[in-house]
Design an enzyme around this catalytic site. Structure first.
Site, mmCIF file in Angstrom:
data_model
loop_
_atom_site.group_PDB
_atom_site.id
_atom_site.type_symbol
_atom_site.label_atom_id
_atom_site.label_comp_id
_atom_site.label_asym_id
_atom_site.label_seq_id
_atom_site.Cartn_x
_atom_site.Cartn_y
_atom_site.Cartn_z
ATOM 1 N N GLU A 83 -47.261 26.557 36.613
ATOM 2 C CA GLU A 83 -48.200 26.533 37.733
ATOM 3 C C GLU A 83 -49.274 27.596 37.506
ATOM 4 O O GLU A 83 -50.003 27.940 38.413
ATOM 5 C CB GLU A 83 -47.487 26.704 39.068
ATOM 6 C CG GLU A 83 -46.670 27.960 39.206
ATOM 7 C CD GLU A 83 -46.132 28.127 40.608
ATOM 8 O OE1 GLU A 83 -46.935 28.114 41.543
ATOM 9 O OE2 GLU A 83 -44.906 28.285 40.751
ATOM 10 N N CYS A 115 -42.634 26.076 41.351
ATOM 11 C CA CYS A 115 -41.540 26.568 40.501
ATOM 12 C C CYS A 115 -40.552 25.475 40.113
ATOM 13 O O CYS A 115 -39.655 25.714 39.304
ATOM 14 C CB CYS A 115 -40.785 27.679 41.212
ATOM 15 S SG CYS A 115 -41.823 29.052 41.660
ATOM 16 N N HIS A 237 -33.099 29.544 41.876
ATOM 17 C CA HIS A 237 -34.470 30.017 41.642
ATOM 18 C C HIS A 237 -34.583 31.385 42.318
ATOM 19 O O HIS A 237 -34.183 31.544 43.472
ATOM 20 C CB HIS A 237 -35.489 29.030 42.241
ATOM 21 C CG HIS A 237 -36.860 29.609 42.323
ATOM 22 N ND1 HIS A 237 -37.504 30.126 41.228
ATOM 23 C CD2 HIS A 237 -37.709 29.801 43.376
ATOM 24 C CE1 HIS A 237 -38.682 30.602 41.597
ATOM 25 N NE2 HIS A 237 -38.832 30.417 42.896
HETATM 26 P P1 HMG Z 1 -42.309 42.185 53.025
HETATM 27 O O1 HMG Z 1 -43.003 42.022 54.302
HETATM 28 O O2 HMG Z 1 -42.928 43.085 52.013
HETATM 29 O O3 HMG Z 1 -40.885 42.762 53.140
HETATM 30 O O4 HMG Z 1 -42.146 40.712 52.426
HETATM 31 P P2 HMG Z 1 -39.882 42.850 54.422
HETATM 32 O O5 HMG Z 1 -40.387 43.833 55.389
HETATM 33 O O6 HMG Z 1 -39.540 41.458 54.880
HETATM 34 O O7 HMG Z 1 -38.637 43.479 53.655
HETATM 35 C C1 HMG Z 1 -37.987 42.776 52.679
HETATM 36 C C2 HMG Z 1 -36.501 43.080 52.815
HETATM 37 O O8 HMG Z 1 -36.306 44.471 52.497
HETATM 38 C C3 HMG Z 1 -35.944 42.879 54.212
HETATM 39 O O9 HMG Z 1 -34.626 42.384 54.081
HETATM 40 C C4 HMG Z 1 -35.906 44.295 54.783
HETATM 41 O O10 HMG Z 1 -34.931 44.470 55.792
HETATM 42 C C5 HMG Z 1 -35.535 45.078 53.534
HETATM 43 P P3 HMG Z 1 -34.192 41.009 54.839
HETATM 44 O O11 HMG Z 1 -34.440 41.217 56.265
HETATM 45 O O12 HMG Z 1 -35.105 39.929 54.266
HETATM 46 O O13 HMG Z 1 -32.784 40.800 54.431
HETATM 47 N N1 HMG Z 1 -35.890 46.502 53.583
HETATM 48 C C6 HMG Z 1 -35.124 47.471 53.075
HETATM 49 N N2 HMG Z 1 -33.923 47.438 52.468
HETATM 50 C C7 HMG Z 1 -33.391 48.613 52.035
HETATM 51 N N3 HMG Z 1 -34.009 49.821 52.207
HETATM 52 C C8 HMG Z 1 -35.216 49.901 52.825
HETATM 53 C C9 HMG Z 1 -35.815 48.694 53.292
HETATM 54 N N4 HMG Z 1 -36.984 48.395 53.901
HETATM 55 C C10 HMG Z 1 -37.025 47.049 54.087
HETATM 56 N N5 HMG Z 1 -35.808 51.087 52.976
HETATM 57 C C11 HMG Z 1 -41.547 38.858 51.055
HETATM 58 C C12 HMG Z 1 -41.117 40.232 51.580
HETATM 59 C C13 HMG Z 1 -40.463 38.292 50.165
HETATM 60 C C14 HMG Z 1 -41.803 37.911 52.218
HETATM 61 C C15 HMG Z 1 -42.869 39.069 50.243
HETATM 62 O O14 HMG Z 1 -42.596 39.833 49.101
HETATM 63 C C16 HMG Z 1 -43.538 37.776 49.808
HETATM 64 O O15 HMG Z 1 -44.332 37.188 50.543
HETATM 65 N N6 HMG Z 1 -43.240 37.302 48.544
HETATM 66 C C17 HMG Z 1 -43.834 36.066 48.012
HETATM 67 C C18 HMG Z 1 -43.210 34.815 48.589
HETATM 68 C C19 HMG Z 1 -41.794 34.579 48.108
HETATM 69 O O16 HMG Z 1 -41.349 35.108 47.113
HETATM 70 N N7 HMG Z 1 -41.070 33.690 48.818
HETATM 71 C C20 HMG Z 1 -39.732 33.319 48.425
HETATM 72 C C21 HMG Z 1 -39.345 31.891 48.826
HETATM 73 S S1 HMG Z 1 -40.570 30.724 48.288
HETATM 74 C C22 HMG Z 1 -40.249 30.510 46.593
HETATM 75 O O17 HMG Z 1 -39.232 30.899 46.102
HETATM 76 C C23 HMG Z 1 -41.315 29.839 45.781
HETATM 77 C C24 HMG Z 1 -42.157 30.750 44.911
HETATM 78 O O18 HMG Z 1 -41.396 31.182 43.789
HETATM 79 C C25 HMG Z 1 -43.428 30.006 44.470
HETATM 80 C C26 HMG Z 1 -43.312 28.620 43.839
HETATM 81 O O19 HMG Z 1 -42.456 27.807 44.125
HETATM 82 O O20 HMG Z 1 -44.218 28.327 43.060
HETATM 83 C C27 HMG Z 1 -42.620 32.000 45.647
#
Ligand code: HMG
Length: 393
Positions: A83, A115, A237
């Site tokens: 992609e 993906c 994945h």
């Molecule tokens: P964010 O807003 O940076 O992070 O976004 P957050 O505030 O949601 O925190 C992440 C986690 O860290 C949370 O855990 C927090 O509690 C924890 P959860 O509630 O999820 O279990 N946390 C801590 N833990 C320990 N110590 C601390 C601490 N602080 C917070 N001090 C997000 C995270 C993944 C949403 C962001 O990085 C993002 O948008 N990523 C891109 C999208 C993505 O990867 N999506 C995954 C599913 S879609 C997919 O897999 C397809 C893809 O590969 C593309 C394709 O198919 O082509 C993306």
């Protein structure tokens, strides 16, 4: 066409970039607690491409050991899933075909569905082999995951390519005929043609992934796929490795278990060791999880493992593969570990320079500095054409 013929992955390797940014270094810039990265999303580092690395050089790097080991004579099709396409018309696999020195009697096609693309390629490859078991298919998954600076996605970047040689009577793992599918038109993550980085609704994408897992699993079960207790492990994945934990928790719960973080951690850990150091490699990510599991101490002889493939937008598939009794003799464990250990660590400022680096778009001649430590490099651009070369040292 025989469905009894054992068909699947004969050999599997991966390659990644020459450079790496650790999440400790990223945290120093973002001010985030490193635990958020290490435990919250389960990432330690992410591979960053050098200026002369792209999806073609990564794919060729991943595939070269397979061609070195097995030769290219029986390869009749090369499927490259990505992609991070470099051309709207020409298939990136054609450059790879030349770099690998393959003969001209090969069909080369590029596949795309976020993906998920590499899993479509794997299934197509298996179907082609069933029509003519003398042929082998080279399946490549190559991607560079690049998000906007200072966006939530930035910590989930990465890059890698996986290469699989698919054939009859495979030495590594047969791919079982039954699989579960799920498609839903949803805008969780997408990249319009005019953008270099994706648009993403992070929270929605997590829900979409888990919803697709439910859908693909139920379809798999309704087609008499193996029950969960018959699967030795499940590879997911992994856009970030904590996602595999969330997914496994969901699958166990759906199947009536009461999972604890410890049981999930124990089950998923052997599949995450490569991805936690590479980051998201989109199409390649699931196959890096499989490589990590195969390279781990987990005894897998004769065992069936589940594979969950998710591509935003979205398409998902739950499939299973049965590991062959002598699979250990085919593994590339040492090369995989070396590829990860020999990357050069970037400081945040050098990462910033690379992130803003762009190839010329006006057709002027441009030579890339030699940065990669790989066998293949993007030497530059001439009259809007990418120039690739094999390095000598
Ligand atoms: P964010 O807003 O940076 O992070 O976004 P957050 O505030 O949601 O925190 C992440 C986690 O860290 C949370 O855990 C927090 O509690 C924890 P959860 O509630 O999820 O279990 N946390 C801590 N833990 C320990 N110590 C601390 C601490 N602080 C917070 N001090 C997000 C995270 C993944 C949403 C962001 O990085 C993002 O948008 N990523 C891109 C999208 C993505 O990867 N999506 C995954 C599913 S879609 C997919 O897999 C397809 C893809 O590969 C593309 C394709 O198919 O082509 C993306």
């Amino acid at each position: 066409m025989s469905t009894d013929l054992p068909v699947g992955i004969h050999d599997l390797t991966f390659a990644t970039t020459s450079l790496v940014l650790t999440h400790d270094e990223l945290a120093r810039h973002t001010g985030a607690n490193p635990s958020k990265y290490h435990y919250g999303i389960g990432q330690r580092a992410m591979s960053i491409p050098a200026v002369d690395e792209d999806i073609v050089t990564l794919a060729a790097e991943a595939a070269a050991p397979l061609v070195d080991r097995h030769g290219g004579d029986t390869i009749r099709t090369l499927l490259l899933a990505t992609e991070s396409g470099i051309d709207q018309s020409k298939a990136a696999g054609i450059y790879v075909h030349r770099l690998l020195g393959l003969h001209s009697g090969v069909r080369v096609v590029e596949l795309k569905q976020a993906c998920y693309g590499a899993t479509a390629a794997l299934q197509l490859a298996c179907a082609l082999v069933r029509t003519d078991p003398t042929q082998r298919i080279l399946v490549l998954a190559s991607d560079i995951a690049r998000y906007d600076l200072d966006s939530p996605g930035e910590a989930t970047q990465g890059a890698a390519a996986a290469a699989m040689l698919v054939g009859a009577h495979p030495a590594l793992a047969t791919v079982d005929a039954v699989s579960g599918l799920f498609t839903q038109d949803i805008m969780d993550f997408w990249r319009p043609n005019y953008r270099a980085t994706p648009l993403v609704d992070g929270k929605k994408s997590l829900d979409a992934y888990l919803h697709a897992l439910d859908g693909a699993w139920h379809d798999h079960q309704s087609r008499h796929g193996l029950p969960l207790e018959k699967l030795r492990a499940v590879c997911y994945h992994q856009p970030f490795t904590r996602m595999a934990h969330k997914a496994h928790h969901r699958l166990l719960y759906t199947n009536g278990a009461q999972p604890t973080p410890e049981t999930v951690q124990q089950a998923v850990a052997p599949t995450t060791t490569y991805n936690e150091l590479v980051g998201n490699s989109y199409t390649a990510s699931l196959y890096l999880a499989l490589a990590a599991l195969l390279d781990s101490d987990t005894p897998l002889e004769g065992e069936t493992v589940g594979l969950f493939s998710y591509g935003s937008g979205s398409v998902a598939e739950f499939l299973t593969a049965t590991v062959q009794p002598r699979y250990r003799s085919t593994l590339h464990t040492w090369a995989h570990q070396k590829a990860l250990a020999t990357r050069t660590a970037l400081t945040y400022p050098t990462y910033l320079d690379l992130h803003s680096e762009q190839l010329p778009q006006d057709g002027h001649t441009y030579r890339t500095p030699h940065q990669t430590r790989g066998r293949y490099r993007l030497a530059g651009i001439d009259a809007h054409q990418r120039i690739y070369e094999t390095t000598t040292g």
